[in-house]
Motif scaffolding. Structure first.
Motif, PDB file in Angstrom:
ATOM      1  N   ALA A  36       0.829  -1.211   0.000  1.00 18.14           N
ATOM      2  CA  ALA A  36       0.000   0.000   0.000  1.00 18.14           C
ATOM      3  C   ALA A  36       0.861   1.259   0.000  1.00 18.14           C
ATOM      4  O   ALA A  36       0.530   2.249  -0.673  1.00 18.14           O
ATOM      5  CB  ALA A  36      -0.938   0.003   1.211  1.00 18.14           C
ATOM      6  N   ASP A  37       1.975   1.221   0.721  1.00 16.45           N
ATOM      7  CA  ASP A  37       2.871   2.382   0.762  1.00 16.45           C
ATOM      8  C   ASP A  37       3.480   2.636  -0.611  1.00 16.45           C
ATOM      9  O   ASP A  37       3.623   3.792  -1.031  1.00 16.45           O
ATOM     10  CB  ASP A  37       3.983   2.166   1.792  1.00 16.45           C
ATOM     11  CG  ASP A  37       3.461   2.236   3.221  1.00 16.45           C
ATOM     12  OD1 ASP A  37       2.375   2.805   3.428  1.00 16.45           O
ATOM     13  OD2 ASP A  37       4.148   1.707   4.118  1.00 16.45           O
ATOM     14  N   LEU A  38       3.858   1.567  -1.322  1.00 13.01           N
ATOM     15  CA  LEU A  38       4.442   1.742  -2.654  1.00 13.01           C
ATOM     16  C   LEU A  38       3.400   2.285  -3.625  1.00 13.01           C
ATOM     17  O   LEU A  38       3.710   3.145  -4.459  1.00 13.01           O
ATOM     18  CB  LEU A  38       5.006   0.410  -3.176  1.00 13.01           C
ATOM     19  CG  LEU A  38       5.766   0.521  -4.498  1.00 13.01           C
ATOM     20  CD1 LEU A  38       7.047   1.348  -4.325  1.00 13.01           C
ATOM     21  CD2 LEU A  38       6.113  -0.862  -5.063  1.00 13.01           C
ATOM     22  N   TYR A  39       2.167   1.801  -3.515  1.00 14.48           N
ATOM     23  CA  TYR A  39       1.109   2.311  -4.384  1.00 14.48           C
ATOM     24  C   TYR A  39       0.864   3.799  -4.124  1.00 14.48           C
ATOM     25  O   TYR A  39       0.714   4.588  -5.066  1.00 14.48           O
ATOM     26  CB  TYR A  39      -0.181   1.517  -4.171  1.00 14.48           C
ATOM     27  CG  TYR A  39      -1.301   1.961  -5.077  1.00 14.48           C
ATOM     28  CD1 TYR A  39      -1.370   1.519  -6.393  1.00 14.48           C
ATOM     29  CD2 TYR A  39      -2.283   2.838  -4.621  1.00 14.48           C
ATOM     30  CE1 TYR A  39      -2.386   1.941  -7.236  1.00 14.48           C
ATOM     31  CE2 TYR A  39      -3.308   3.260  -5.450  1.00 14.48           C
ATOM     32  CZ  TYR A  39      -3.354   2.807  -6.764  1.00 14.48           C
ATOM     33  OH  TYR A  39      -4.359   3.239  -7.606  1.00 14.48           O
ATOM     34  N   ALA A  40       0.848   4.195  -2.855  1.00 15.25           N
ATOM     35  CA  ALA A  40       0.655   5.608  -2.508  1.00 15.25           C
ATOM     36  C   ALA A  40       1.810   6.453  -3.043  1.00 15.25           C
ATOM     37  O   ALA A  40       1.608   7.572  -3.541  1.00 15.25           O
ATOM     38  CB  ALA A  40       0.541   5.766  -0.989  1.00 15.25           C
TER      39      ALA A  40
END
Length: 417
Positions: A181-185
């Motif tokens: 999720a952090d990489l997507y954000a």
């Protein structure tokens, strides 16, 4: 051409090539975290998207576009880190009237802005697989002992700027910690805030390309000229060493050479590096490897974005001091003007030939165009040639006098082997 704030389009319209090459570059200040995030993004975005969820689906789509190429890669010029989406496709003139250029821009819009993701994260199976693959690849790189030694050298040399020492394949501990999720954000932030350079070269119409890009509806972003050059101060020289079970030891050196990309003495530094160790006719190659048989290989490389001159040599462990002495001797000879005129002329001719050959490569022309925009200047091929041909042996000697050894790393082979 100005597309919107922070987004530029450069169309190099030329009938020189039978293909049309495109790059979309997302640029931001370099950081260890950012490099690692971008390399994992490159692995994800090159192999899947919402419309083409597998590599097979991507390959089938590219096959319908007359075998167009598509790739995603990460690069670093000094203090700037780039994520590049690139593609090459045959020119519309050779496609029976099909609008392939328009089609490839539509494809790029899909793979960039519609990743394989849902509910605020990438597809879990794809993310986990690519993360494991990237970490495994990083571990395997340590088997390349020259690569390993160079990484250790730059850890010493850039100890105050670790982002400049980080491998372009990322930092293993940082990648281990990356969450889906952090990489997507981060990717959504990158799409919204990075400077974007769109470059296309081929027999194309600039107005039509601008209309294709307008369909992307790129949001404006704060545009500013990002610093690209890193001026590293001279520091106390440092050394590092390690012993591993190797037959061939690796000796790596890093010098500060306070000359930077396209400054007043840049072309003189190019010739100096070619003479010192940057070409197969260089003094390191001739005197360390061939004449004295002290190295399996010996070469130098000059980075004008950080003012760094690096030397790489594969040697027998017992010859360490002898090799250090003869490398220093070559540098001193150049500084004292002991330069063979014939070799000097051959080095200049070699640099000119390499530069001219790059003009025949669409990818090289695109690379140079993006770099020109980063540094805010352009040097036509004829002007580059004039600069190189004007360099004198006396100027090269003056460059050598500015070289300061800053770091030495020796990867020593285990004697018991």
């Amino acid at each position: 051409m100005h597309v919107t704030d922070g987004v530029t389009l450069n169309v190099i319209a030329t009938p020189q090539f039978k293909t049309t090459s495109i790059s979309i570059d997302f640029l931001a200040p370099v950081s260890t975290q950012g490099l690692s995030q971008r390399i994992l993004l490159a692995q994800l975005l090159e192999t899947s998207s919402a419309d083409y969820p597998t590599q097979t689906a991507l390959a089938k789509k590219l096959a319908t576009l007359y075998g167009a190429s598509y790739g995603v890669n990460v690069y670093r010029y000094g203090m700037i880190n780039g994520l590049r989406f690139s593609s090459s496709i045959i020119n519309d003139h050779f496609a029976n009237g099909e609008h392939l250029t328009q089609a490839i821009f539509s494809f790029l819009k899909q793979v960039i802005f519609r990743p394989l993701a849902a509910d605020g994260q990438f597809d879990a199976t794809t993310f986990d697989r690519q993360k494991v693959n990237l970490i495994a690849y990083l571990k395997s790189l340590n088997d390349d002992k020259q690569y390993y030694a160079e990484r250790e050298l730059f850890d010493l040399y850039f100890k105050d700027q670790p982002e400049l020492a980080t491998s372009l394949y990322g930092d293993e501990p940082t990648i281990e910690e990356l969450g889906n999720a952090d990489l997507y954000a981060y990717y959504q932030q990158l799409l919204a805030t990075d400077d974007i350079k769109i470059t296309i070269i081929g027999d194309v119409n600039a107005d039509e390309i601008k209309r294709d890009i307008a369909d992307w509806q790129l949001a404006p972003r704060t545009s500013k000229q990002q610093a690209i050059i890193y001026h590293r101060p001279v520091q106390t020289a440092v050394t590092g060493s390690e012993t591993q079970p190797l037959q061939q030891s690796k000796l790596n050196l890093a010098y500060q050479l306070p000359v930077y990309y396209r400054d007043a003495h840049f072309y003189e530094a190019l010739v100096f590096n070619g003479l010192f160790g940057g070409t197969p006719i260089s003094m390191l190659f001739k005197n360390v490897r061939e004449k004295n048989s002290l190295a399996y290989y010996a070469s130098s490389r000059f980075d004008g974005f950080t003012g760094t001159l690096s030397v790489q040599a594969g040697i027998d462990q017992h010859n360490q001091q002898a090799v250090l002495d003869i490398i220093a001797e070559q540098l001193e000879d150049i500084a004292n003007g002991k330069i063979d005129e014939e070799v000097f002329n051959q080095v200049v001719a070699s640099l000119i030939n390499n530069h001219e050959s790059r003009q025949d490569s669409p990818r090289a022309v695109v690379n140079q165009s993006v770099l020109d925009q980063m540094v805010g200047s352009t040097v036509p091929a004829s002007e580059w040639l004039t600069h190189i041909q004007a360099v004198t042996p006396e100027q090269v000697a003056a460059i050598a006098q500015q070289v300061t050894l800053q770091a030495t790393y020796f990867l020593k082979g285990d004697e018991s082997r």
